[in-house]
Design a protein around this motif. Structure first.
Motif, short mmCIF file in Angstrom:
data_model
loop_
_atom_site.label_atom_id
_atom_site.label_comp_id
_atom_site.label_asym_id
_atom_site.label_seq_id
_atom_site.Cartn_x
_atom_site.Cartn_y
_atom_site.Cartn_z
N CYS A 57 0.84 -1.19 0.00
CA CYS A 57 0.00 0.00 0.00
C CYS A 57 0.88 1.25 0.00
O CYS A 57 2.08 1.17 0.26
N TRP A 58 0.26 2.39 -0.25
CA TRP A 58 0.99 3.64 -0.20
C TRP A 58 1.52 3.84 1.21
O TRP A 58 1.09 3.18 2.15
N ASN A 59 2.45 4.73 1.38
CA ASN A 59 3.15 4.98 2.65
C ASN A 59 3.90 3.75 3.15
O ASN A 59 4.02 3.51 4.34
N ASN A 60 4.40 2.93 2.22
CA ASN A 60 5.24 1.77 2.53
C ASN A 60 4.58 0.75 3.46
O ASN A 60 5.25 0.09 4.24
N ARG A 61 3.25 0.61 3.37
CA ARG A 61 2.57 -0.41 4.16
C ARG A 61 2.59 -1.72 3.40
O ARG A 61 2.42 -1.76 2.19
N ALA A 62 2.77 -2.79 4.14
CA ALA A 62 2.83 -4.13 3.54
C ALA A 62 1.47 -4.51 2.99
O ALA A 62 0.43 -3.99 3.43
N PRO A 63 1.43 -5.44 2.03
CA PRO A 63 0.13 -5.92 1.52
C PRO A 63 -0.69 -6.51 2.66
O PRO A 63 -0.15 -7.12 3.58
N THR A 64 -1.99 -6.34 2.60
CA THR A 64 -2.86 -6.90 3.64
C THR A 64 -3.27 -8.33 3.31
O THR A 64 -3.69 -9.07 4.20
N ASN A 65 -3.15 -8.74 2.04
CA ASN A 65 -3.48 -10.11 1.61
C ASN A 65 -4.81 -10.59 2.18
O ASN A 65 -4.92 -11.68 2.73
N ASP A 66 -5.84 -9.76 2.02
CA ASP A 66 -7.17 -10.10 2.53
C ASP A 66 -7.67 -11.43 1.98
O ASP A 66 -8.45 -12.12 2.63
N TRP A 67 -7.24 -11.79 0.79
CA TRP A 67 -7.65 -13.06 0.17
C TRP A 67 -7.25 -14.25 1.02
O TRP A 67 -7.91 -15.28 1.01
#
Length: 147
Positions: A109-119
């Motif tokens: 994600c923006w602001n260097n946030r890791a993927p949330t991988n909601d799947w």
């Protein structure tokens, strides 16, 4: 110090990279072919700077498919946890219109946030939780051919 990769990726057009774990997941395998296509089309627009704009009309044109099918494909990806709506579309004939914006949950994600991988957080399609339905898939015979 990490050594630079010598793999000859396309430097001009860029390269889309997808997690093997995602491609092997029941969430991915349960998607319709059109939903898998839409994921790649949306990933093509991804940047680490913010959500991507991608609308139903664009999906209709690029997949190609009907408006009704394009809307069902977006819904399929939301229910499966691959995309999250960030901002709704707006059409105004007097002011500037904008398309829907999305976050791709398998991408940072923006602001260097890791993927949330909601799947990954969704139950297997065999459970009573989220179940993806086929979208205009051709019928395939269950007959196995040998040789």
């Amino acid at each position: 110090m990490a050594k630079k990769s010598s793999i000859p990726f396309d430097k001009n057009g860029g390269t889309l990279v997808t997690q093997r774990r995602m491609l092997s997941s029941s969430a991915w395998l349960g998607l319709s072919p059109q939903a898998k296509t839409l994921m790649q089309l949306m990933q093509r627009h991804w940047t680490p700077k913010g959500p991507i704009g991608f609308g139903v009309r664009q999906a209709e044109k690029e997949i190609p498919c009907s408006r009704k099918l394009a809307m069902r494909i977006f819904d399929e990806l939301v229910k499966a946890g691959f995309i999250v709506l960030v901002d709704e579309s707006l059409f105004c004939s007097r002011a500037e219109s904008k398309t829907r914006t999305w976050r791709l949950t398998w991408m940072p994600c923006w602001n260097n946030r890791a993927p949330t991988n909601d799947w990954e957080k969704r139950k297997d399609s065999n459970s009573t939780s989220v179940k993806t339905t086929p979208v205009d898939r051709p019928q395939v015979s269950n007959m196995h051919h040998s040789g």
